[in-house]
Design a protein around this motif. Structure first.
Motif, PDB file in Angstrom:
ATOM      1  N   SER A   1       7.603   2.306  -3.988  1.00 40.68           N
ATOM      2  CA  SER A   1       6.430   2.790  -4.717  1.00 40.68           C
ATOM      3  C   SER A   1       6.169   1.956  -5.969  1.00 40.68           C
ATOM      4  O   SER A   1       5.023   1.616  -6.280  1.00 40.68           O
ATOM      5  CB  SER A   1       6.659   4.258  -5.055  1.00 40.68           C
ATOM      6  OG  SER A   1       6.054   4.643  -6.225  1.00 40.68           O
TER       7      SER A   1
ATOM      8  N   ARG B   1       2.852  -0.181  -6.810  1.00 37.95           N
ATOM      9  CA  ARG B   1       2.064   0.175  -7.991  1.00 37.95           C
ATOM     10  C   ARG B   1       2.079  -0.893  -9.082  1.00 37.95           C
ATOM     11  O   ARG B   1       1.065  -1.157  -9.717  1.00 37.95           O
ATOM     12  CB  ARG B   1       2.572   1.491  -8.562  1.00 37.95           C
ATOM     13  CG  ARG B   1       1.724   2.015  -9.680  1.00 37.95           C
ATOM     14  CD  ARG B   1       2.086   3.414 -10.020  1.00 37.95           C
ATOM     15  NE  ARG B   1       1.151   3.911 -11.020  1.00 37.95           N
ATOM     16  CZ  ARG B   1       1.294   5.039 -11.645  1.00 37.95           C
ATOM     17  NH1 ARG B   1       2.315   5.813 -11.372  1.00 37.95           N
ATOM     18  NH2 ARG B   1       0.423   5.416 -12.542  1.00 37.95           N
TER      19      ARG B   1
ATOM     20  N   ARG C   1       5.577   4.272   2.314  1.00 36.80           N
ATOM     21  CA  ARG C   1       6.026   5.398   3.136  1.00 36.80           C
ATOM     22  C   ARG C   1       6.760   4.904   4.390  1.00 36.80           C
ATOM     23  O   ARG C   1       7.820   5.413   4.746  1.00 36.80           O
ATOM     24  CB  ARG C   1       4.831   6.274   3.520  1.00 36.80           C
ATOM     25  CG  ARG C   1       5.209   7.513   4.291  1.00 36.80           C
ATOM     26  CD  ARG C   1       4.015   8.417   4.584  1.00 36.80           C
ATOM     27  NE  ARG C   1       3.065   7.772   5.470  1.00 36.80           N
ATOM     28  CZ  ARG C   1       1.834   7.373   5.119  1.00 36.80           C
ATOM     29  NH1 ARG C   1       1.403   7.574   3.896  1.00 36.80           N
ATOM     30  NH2 ARG C   1       1.039   6.803   5.988  1.00 36.80           N
TER      31      ARG C   1
ATOM     32  N   THR D   1       0.855  -1.186   0.000  1.00 38.07           N
ATOM     33  CA  THR D   1       0.000   0.000   0.000  1.00 38.07           C
ATOM     34  C   THR D   1       0.890   1.233   0.000  1.00 38.07           C
ATOM     35  O   THR D   1       2.105   1.144   0.256  1.00 38.07           O
ATOM     36  CB  THR D   1      -0.890   0.032   1.259  1.00 38.07           C
ATOM     37  OG1 THR D   1      -0.032   0.106   2.418  1.00 38.07           O
ATOM     38  CG2 THR D   1      -1.784  -1.197   1.352  1.00 38.07           C
ATOM     39  N   ARG D   2       0.296   2.386  -0.247  1.00 38.21           N
ATOM     40  CA  ARG D   2       1.058   3.635  -0.175  1.00 38.21           C
ATOM     41  C   ARG D   2       1.626   3.827   1.227  1.00 38.21           C
ATOM     42  O   ARG D   2       2.750   4.281   1.400  1.00 38.21           O
ATOM     43  CB  ARG D   2       0.175   4.813  -0.562  1.00 38.21           C
ATOM     44  CG  ARG D   2      -0.140   4.835  -2.041  1.00 38.21           C
ATOM     45  CD  ARG D   2      -1.115   5.893  -2.463  1.00 38.21           C
ATOM     46  NE  ARG D   2      -1.022   7.129  -1.726  1.00 38.21           N
ATOM     47  CZ  ARG D   2      -1.929   8.086  -1.773  1.00 38.21           C
ATOM     48  NH1 ARG D   2      -2.993   7.943  -2.534  1.00 38.21           N
ATOM     49  NH2 ARG D   2      -1.783   9.184  -1.075  1.00 38.21           N
ATOM     50  N   ARG D   3       0.858   3.435   2.233  1.00 32.35           N
ATOM     51  CA  ARG D   3       1.339   3.545   3.612  1.00 32.35           C
ATOM     52  C   ARG D   3       2.548   2.632   3.826  1.00 32.35           C
ATOM     53  O   ARG D   3       3.514   3.015   4.475  1.00 32.35           O
ATOM     54  CB  ARG D   3       0.226   3.178   4.592  1.00 32.35           C
ATOM     55  CG  ARG D   3       0.638   3.301   6.030  1.00 32.35           C
ATOM     56  CD  ARG D   3      -0.550   3.057   6.969  1.00 32.35           C
ATOM     57  NE  ARG D   3      -0.174   3.307   8.335  1.00 32.35           N
ATOM     58  CZ  ARG D   3       0.158   2.358   9.200  1.00 32.35           C
ATOM     59  NH1 ARG D   3       0.150   1.091   8.832  1.00 32.35           N
ATOM     60  NH2 ARG D   3       0.494   2.672  10.433  1.00 32.35           N
TER      61      ARG D   3
END
Length: 153
Positions: free
Chosen positions: A67, A71, A32, A27-29
């Motif tokens: 990322s 993705r 990060r 996930t984006r989280r």
């Protein structure tokens, strides 16, 4: 134990390599958190400040690779793996995803108005070495190495 070269001079032993391997949600989280943890661990291992060039470089490379794993390399319910290695003269960031069939695209310049597609160009520009490895039929690892230079050189 000391190491000797052919002339009999004594060399100090190399510091041991350090490694950290963790899994993150795709996930984006997760991406990060991978970047934030990498920066924290890198600064702890090396003593470089958070705003130093080597730390920023390692953070940028980790962000791009994580990322891309989220993705382009994820399957529902599958995590990606981050491996951070501190070697005697470099730092290696490796991100492993679950889509080995999705090979790296050719690196081409994107049109100016495109909002994505430049991540691997950044990795290529900032890393001293980088590449992609398929170790098995289920995963693909994209890695990059950043040489650690002394401050002021």
């Amino acid at each position: 134990m000391t190491q000797h070269n052919l002339t009999g001079e004594t060399k100090p032993p190399l510091p041991p390599a350090r490694q950290l391997t963790l899994r993150f949600s795709s996930t984006r989280r997760g991406a990060r958190l991978a970047r934030q943890l990498t920066v924290q661990q890198f600064t702890e291992w090396t003593g470089f400040p958070y705003d130093s060039d080597p730390t920023r470089t390692v953070a940028l490379i980790t962000a791009e690779l994580a990322s891309n794993a989220v993705r382009h390399g994820s399957l529902p319910g599958r995590d990606f793996r981050l491996t951070l290695q501190l070697l005697p003269d470099s730092c290696r960031v490796e991100v492993t995803d679950t889509r080995p069939e999705r090979l790296l695209p050719p690196l081409t310049r994107q049109p100016v108005d495109e909002t994505s597609g430049r991540g691997l160009l950044l990795v290529q520009a900032y890393a001293d070495h980088w590449g992609c490895t398929n170790r098995d039929a289920y995963t693909k690892s994209v890695w990059a190495e950043v040489r650690l230079r002394a401050t002021g050189s």
